[in-house]
Design an enzyme around this catalytic site. Sequence first.
Site, PDB file in Angstrom:
ATOM      1  N   ARG A   1       0.873  -1.148  -0.050  1.00  0.00           N
ATOM      2  CA  ARG A   1       0.071   0.291   0.093  1.00  0.00           C
ATOM      3  C   ARG A   1       0.764   1.277  -0.013  1.00  0.00           C
ATOM      4  O   ARG A   1       0.439   2.308   0.586  1.00  0.00           O
ATOM      5  CB  ARG A   1      -0.896  -0.043   1.248  1.00  0.00           C
ATOM      6  CG  ARG A   1      -2.086  -1.036   1.249  1.00  0.00           C
ATOM      7  CD  ARG A   1      -3.180  -0.461   2.106  1.00  0.00           C
ATOM      8  NE  ARG A   1      -4.199  -1.837   2.166  1.00  0.00           N
ATOM      9  CZ  ARG A   1      -4.077  -2.070   3.463  1.00  0.00           C
ATOM     10  NH1 ARG A   1      -3.543  -1.728   4.549  1.00  0.00           N
ATOM     11  NH2 ARG A   1      -5.116  -3.305   3.493  1.00  0.00           N
TER      12      ARG A   1
ATOM     13  N   ARG B   1      -2.888   6.440  -0.016  1.00  0.00           N
ATOM     14  CA  ARG B   1      -3.518   6.381   1.135  1.00  0.00           C
ATOM     15  C   ARG B   1      -2.906   7.505   2.333  1.00  0.00           C
ATOM     16  O   ARG B   1      -3.528   8.170   2.675  1.00  0.00           O
ATOM     17  CB  ARG B   1      -3.539   4.873   2.059  1.00  0.00           C
ATOM     18  CG  ARG B   1      -4.458   3.918   1.081  1.00  0.00           C
ATOM     19  CD  ARG B   1      -5.356   3.308   1.803  1.00  0.00           C
ATOM     20  NE  ARG B   1      -4.425   2.429   3.010  1.00  0.00           N
ATOM     21  CZ  ARG B   1      -5.058   1.579   4.007  1.00  0.00           C
ATOM     22  NH1 ARG B   1      -6.384   1.554   3.754  1.00  0.00           N
ATOM     23  NH2 ARG B   1      -4.288   1.086   4.890  1.00  0.00           N
TER      24      ARG B   1
ATOM     25  N   ARG C   1      -6.257  11.673  -6.674  1.00  0.00           N
ATOM     26  CA  ARG C   1      -7.748  10.720  -6.569  1.00  0.00           C
ATOM     27  C   ARG C   1      -9.076  11.469  -6.211  1.00  0.00           C
ATOM     28  O   ARG C   1      -9.953  10.931  -6.181  1.00  0.00           O
ATOM     29  CB  ARG C   1      -7.303   9.751  -5.648  1.00  0.00           C
ATOM     30  CG  ARG C   1      -6.781   8.345  -5.719  1.00  0.00           C
ATOM     31  CD  ARG C   1      -7.726   7.356  -6.592  1.00  0.00           C
ATOM     32  NE  ARG C   1      -9.037   7.317  -5.984  1.00  0.00           N
ATOM     33  CZ  ARG C   1      -9.463   6.427  -4.838  1.00  0.00           C
ATOM     34  NH1 ARG C   1      -8.619   6.032  -4.058  1.00  0.00           N
ATOM     35  NH2 ARG C   1     -10.645   6.427  -4.468  1.00  0.00           N
TER      36      ARG C   1
ATOM     37  N   ASP D   1      -6.126  -3.024  -7.402  1.00  0.00           N
ATOM     38  CA  ASP D   1      -6.851  -3.254  -6.273  1.00  0.00           C
ATOM     39  C   ASP D   1      -7.295  -5.057  -6.586  1.00  0.00           C
ATOM     40  O   ASP D   1      -7.379  -5.322  -7.700  1.00  0.00           O
ATOM     41  CB  ASP D   1      -8.250  -2.732  -6.098  1.00  0.00           C
ATOM     42  CG  ASP D   1      -8.934  -3.258  -4.703  1.00  0.00           C
ATOM     43  OD1 ASP D   1      -8.756  -2.692  -3.898  1.00  0.00           O
ATOM     44  OD2 ASP D   1      -9.713  -4.404  -4.838  1.00  0.00           O
TER      45      ASP D   1
ATOM     46  N   TYR E   1     -14.408 -12.907  -0.631  1.00  0.00           N
ATOM     47  CA  TYR E   1     -15.255 -11.763  -1.035  1.00  0.00           C
ATOM     48  C   TYR E   1     -16.322 -12.050  -1.783  1.00  0.00           C
ATOM     49  O   TYR E   1     -17.728 -11.594  -1.413  1.00  0.00           O
ATOM     50  CB  TYR E   1     -14.272 -10.681  -1.620  1.00  0.00           C
ATOM     51  CG  TYR E   1     -13.466  -9.712  -1.070  1.00  0.00           C
ATOM     52  CD1 TYR E   1     -13.983  -8.977   0.136  1.00  0.00           C
ATOM     53  CD2 TYR E   1     -12.053  -9.901  -1.133  1.00  0.00           C
ATOM     54  CE1 TYR E   1     -13.250  -7.931   0.648  1.00  0.00           C
ATOM     55  CE2 TYR E   1     -11.210  -8.945  -0.382  1.00  0.00           C
ATOM     56  CZ  TYR E   1     -11.691  -8.166   0.510  1.00  0.00           C
ATOM     57  OH  TYR E   1     -10.855  -7.353   1.399  1.00  0.00           O
TER      58      TYR E   1
END
Length: 355
Positions: free
Chosen positions: A38, A42, A51, A87, A162
């Site tokens: 990551r 972020r 973003r 992702d 998921y």
Amino acid sequence: MSANQSPAGQQPTATYDSAFLKACRREPVPHTPVWFMRQAGRSLPEYLKVREGIPMLESCTRPELVAEITLQPVRRHGVDAAVYYSDIVVPLKAIGIDLDIKPGVGPVIANPIRTRADLAQLRDLTPEDVTYVTEAFGLLTRELGATPLIGFAGAPFTLASYLVEGGPSRNHEHTKALMYGDPQLWADLLDRLAGITAAFLKVQIEAGASAVQLFDSWVGALSPADYRRSVLPASRKVFEAVSGYGVPRVHFGVGTGELLGLLGEAGADVVGVDWRVPLDEAARRVGPGKALQGNLDPAVLFAGREAVETKTREVLDAAAGLEGHVFNLGHGVLPNTDPDALTRLVEYVHTQTAR
């Protein structure tokens, strides 16, 4: 084929002699290489700026934006490898699965897979489904030069969790109910996901990835016996599918201290270790012939410079006898991490391990 040669076996690329790839191959390095999971976002203000107003999944399909975000931590932190900005659910979206990434929640699946009929949602992935990936890799490899670019994908178990749960889950009750209750359907689901994952990684390697990492974020929820019986065959299928390219294959999961040997057995060249197991003990569990990656607790970066250096020194000391070591956090960069702390950490590792 030597690691990081092109698929056709031509001369090694400019990244071949990089510290990162040397460590993956368990060769002597000029310093311990560093990258962060990551790392491409972020915590970086420049990431948040580019973003702004763009949904996560849309941002993953814009090649110029993907390239910019992937490059940001390389410019700022001086890390030894870039990791492709994407992702793990991107290939699922690309084949038509009705899903979205909800802010503060994560991937949410409109129609969970719980019956054999539901498998029809999972068609094969083709390069034409992800042309934006190929385009972004082209932009990045030209810009990165001798800096390796890591491709990645979600592992079959985590993707299945998921899809079966319909989103993130704490206990994975629907996933385990399917795995225990209908083992043949479970095996067919993971096998199909292994094919999709392998195809996604092949696109990235053929577009210029120097290494690939398979993320099995949720597999720590399983016992070793369940992993061997119900997950290992699918993960092994993914690694075997890309073995002929000669690029290092990294495998990482969270809470996988009891599974480390199995993660290596699945076919990884490098086993990622979270912060719960010291690297010397991890090496004992994994066995010889594998490099290790890790494993500073991401929360340590909030503790101040002296504490960060002390805990980093512990990681480096535990790694001192390893055949190959790639320094990383034991999980992803936390959102509120001070970017300057990451930059200092890279510099500290490079300085302390300079040979």
